[in-house]
Design an enzyme around this catalytic site. Structure first.
Site, PDB file in Angstrom:
ATOM      1  N   GLU A 228      46.631  40.599  47.559  1.00 22.64           N
ATOM      2  CA  GLU A 228      45.519  41.019  48.419  1.00 22.64           C
ATOM      3  C   GLU A 228      45.353  40.161  49.674  1.00 22.64           C
ATOM      4  O   GLU A 228      44.299  39.556  49.903  1.00 22.64           O
ATOM      5  CB  GLU A 228      44.213  41.041  47.623  1.00 22.64           C
TER       6      GLU A 228
ATOM      7  N   GLU B  12      46.595  47.060  41.258  1.00 25.03           N
ATOM      8  CA  GLU B  12      45.304  46.850  40.588  1.00 25.03           C
ATOM      9  C   GLU B  12      44.434  48.093  40.731  1.00 25.03           C
ATOM     10  O   GLU B  12      44.383  48.709  41.801  1.00 25.03           O
ATOM     11  CB  GLU B  12      44.545  45.661  41.182  1.00 25.03           C
TER      12      GLU B  12
END
Length: 496
Positions: free
Chosen positions: A205, A313
């Site tokens: 991320e 995710e």
């Protein structure tokens, strides 16, 4: 099964034996050329702890510092070592494989490999931790994605990059970037040719606020990806790279037209309809369209360039009876909607041949496939602290509602917001966050969490190694409970 102690699991994973994977067009294929869809979960809370997963407040390095102050360095290290030991064992791998899942994503913190005060030396202890996990997965025919979840300075503005601040300094210091290149060179050399490694996830991320010539965020990220790809390939020419998009794996607009070779591009596909605050998923046609539109926007880059997609995710946060006013009946009703959302997302991934890794395998009760028993020594010790965190809204993932703190924050934020012009109200990156959300992240999730974190450490004061072992063993598979409906949904998807 609500308890895992007597659960039976298979002794090995399903599917063909693990072999080196590579990218061929839109597909991931094994050494025989057969298409492989990776389906698994993230092992967060293990080699990269997170506040809502493990129970502390704020950032991992602060928790470790506070525990060392209260317990002493030796006993604090003993506790963390034993927690890591119990967190993932052969029993976990066997349970995982018994569901037909074939891949575990292992997030790890750079601190296991790099000492900030001696950054030029790669610590071998980090490899010992990873090797143990990879070897366990190999026994059960499970692939592993190695995910660097926290880097020096923080690659994003959140707690899980373990920076302690809400600014991603990784992008501002070449020294930080160089250290991580060196780390990946060492990892690539170490795992070169290992058939159980599905590949490397160089940055979890990333959120790079620097703009390119077209005004898209991520200019430094794109340049760093080009560097790390060359560095890894010089040491390991074969393993796949799993490349997260910018702004929390959701934005690829700054990425060049030519994809990196032998690379899978990764999105994170959370839906806020699966979280406690905001619109809830009711299964309407409009909501289903919204889910699909969000997914299609994120994978537009991959579709245009003909490369595979990995959803690194996703997953709802589940309600617990003691956290909602209506108790078990209300929790069941809420979770019925969350499971319906999960099923709808999985149907999208099946239709599009998307590999995925659900978040999360194990935690203290928010969204894991398995979770620490509320009656365990660890949970009985920390439960008052967890309740205080929830009341103060210190963990974004653990906030059921803001009612208990809105009398503090709403007038405070409103007063501050009144001093900000409309023109500049959305100038701070990431712009999708409101001014109030930025304030909450600084005040609640950093400042207040660091202060309140001492309360948790104090609960451990005076405990000896025998007691610390018992607390750490609460994370052992046999002492955890399973989220039955979630696991059943995953099992059915893997069987299709």
């Amino acid at each position: 099964m609500s308890s895992l102690q007597n659960g039976s699991v298979s002794s090995s994973g399903k599917g063909p034996p693990c072999s080196l994977l590579c990218v061929r067009g839109r597909d991931i294929v094994n050494a025989s050329g057969n298409k492989i869809i990776l389906k698994g979960a993230g092992l967060g809370g293990f080699l990269n702890m997170e506040n809502f997963i493990n129970g502390y407040a704020g950032h991992e390095h602060e928790f470790r510092t506070q525990m060392a102050e209260v317990l002493g360095k030796d006993k604090a290290q003993y506790f963390f070592d034993r927690m890591i030991h119990h967190f993932f064992t052969e029993e976990d791998a066997a349970f995982f494989a018994s569901h037909g899942l074939n891949c575990i994503r292992i997030p790890f913190n750079y601190r296991h490999f790099i000492d900030d005060l001696n950054p030029d030396v790669i610590k071998l202890d980090g490899f010992a931790l990873l090797d143990r996990c990879v070897e366990i997965c190999a026994k059960y025919n499970l692939y592993v994605v190695l995910d660097l979840h926290a880097v020096p300075g923080g690659q994003n503005q959140d707690w899980h990059s373990d920076s302690g601040i809400t600014r991603a300094l990784f992008w501002e210091f070449k020294d930080f970037q160089d250290r991580v290149i060196t780390l990946w060179e060492a990892v690539a050399r170490h795992y070169r040719g290992n058939p159980f490694i599905a590949g490397y996830n160089p940055l979890n991320e990333p959120a790079d606020p620097t703009k390119d010539a077209n005004g898209h965020y991520g200019a430094r990220l794109v340049a760093w990806y080009a560097r790390v790809e060359k560095a890894i390939r010089a040491n390991d020419p074969d393993h796949i790279l799993f490349i997260d998009g910018n702004t929390y794996a959701m934005d690829f607009r700054a990425f060049p037209d030519e994809p990196l070779p032998n690379s899978v591009y990764a999105i994170h596909d959370y839906s806020m309809m699966g979280f406690p605050i905001g619109e809830q998923y009711e299964g309407t046609e409009q909501q289903k369209k919204q889910l699909r539109a969000s997914f299609e926007r994120k994978v537009e880059f991959m579709k245009k360039r003909g490369v595979p997609v990995w959803n690194g995710e996703f997953g709802p946060v589940y309600a617990s009876p003691h956290k909602v006013k209506g108790g078990e009946a209300e929790a069941n009703e809420v979770n019925k909607k969350r499971f319906a959302l999960l099923k709808e997302q999985l149907s999208i991934y099946r239709e599009t041949n998307t590999s995925w890794s659900i978040w999360l395998y194990k935690d203290i009760g928010y969204q894991g496939m398995v979770y620490v028993d509320p009656a365990s020594p660890y949970m009985k010790l920390i439960q008052p602290f967890v309740e205080k965190k929830e009341r103060l809204g210190l963990d974004f993932w653990g906030v059921v509602n803001k009612d208990s703190v809105k009398h503090i924050y709403e007038p405070f934020i409103a007063g501050l917001r009144a001093e900000i012009s409309e023109k500049h109200a959305r100038t701070k990156y990431p712009k999708v966050w409101t001014f109030g959300r930025h304030v909450e992240r600084v005040v609640r999730e950093c400042l207040m969490s660091e202060y309140v974190g001492w309360d948790l450490a104090e609960l451990f004061r005076g405990k000896e190694k025998e007691e610390l072992e018992e607390l750490a063993a609460s994370f052992a598979f046999k002492n955890c409970k399973g989220r039955e409906e979630l696991n059943n949904i995953l099992r059915i998807d893997c069987a299709n």
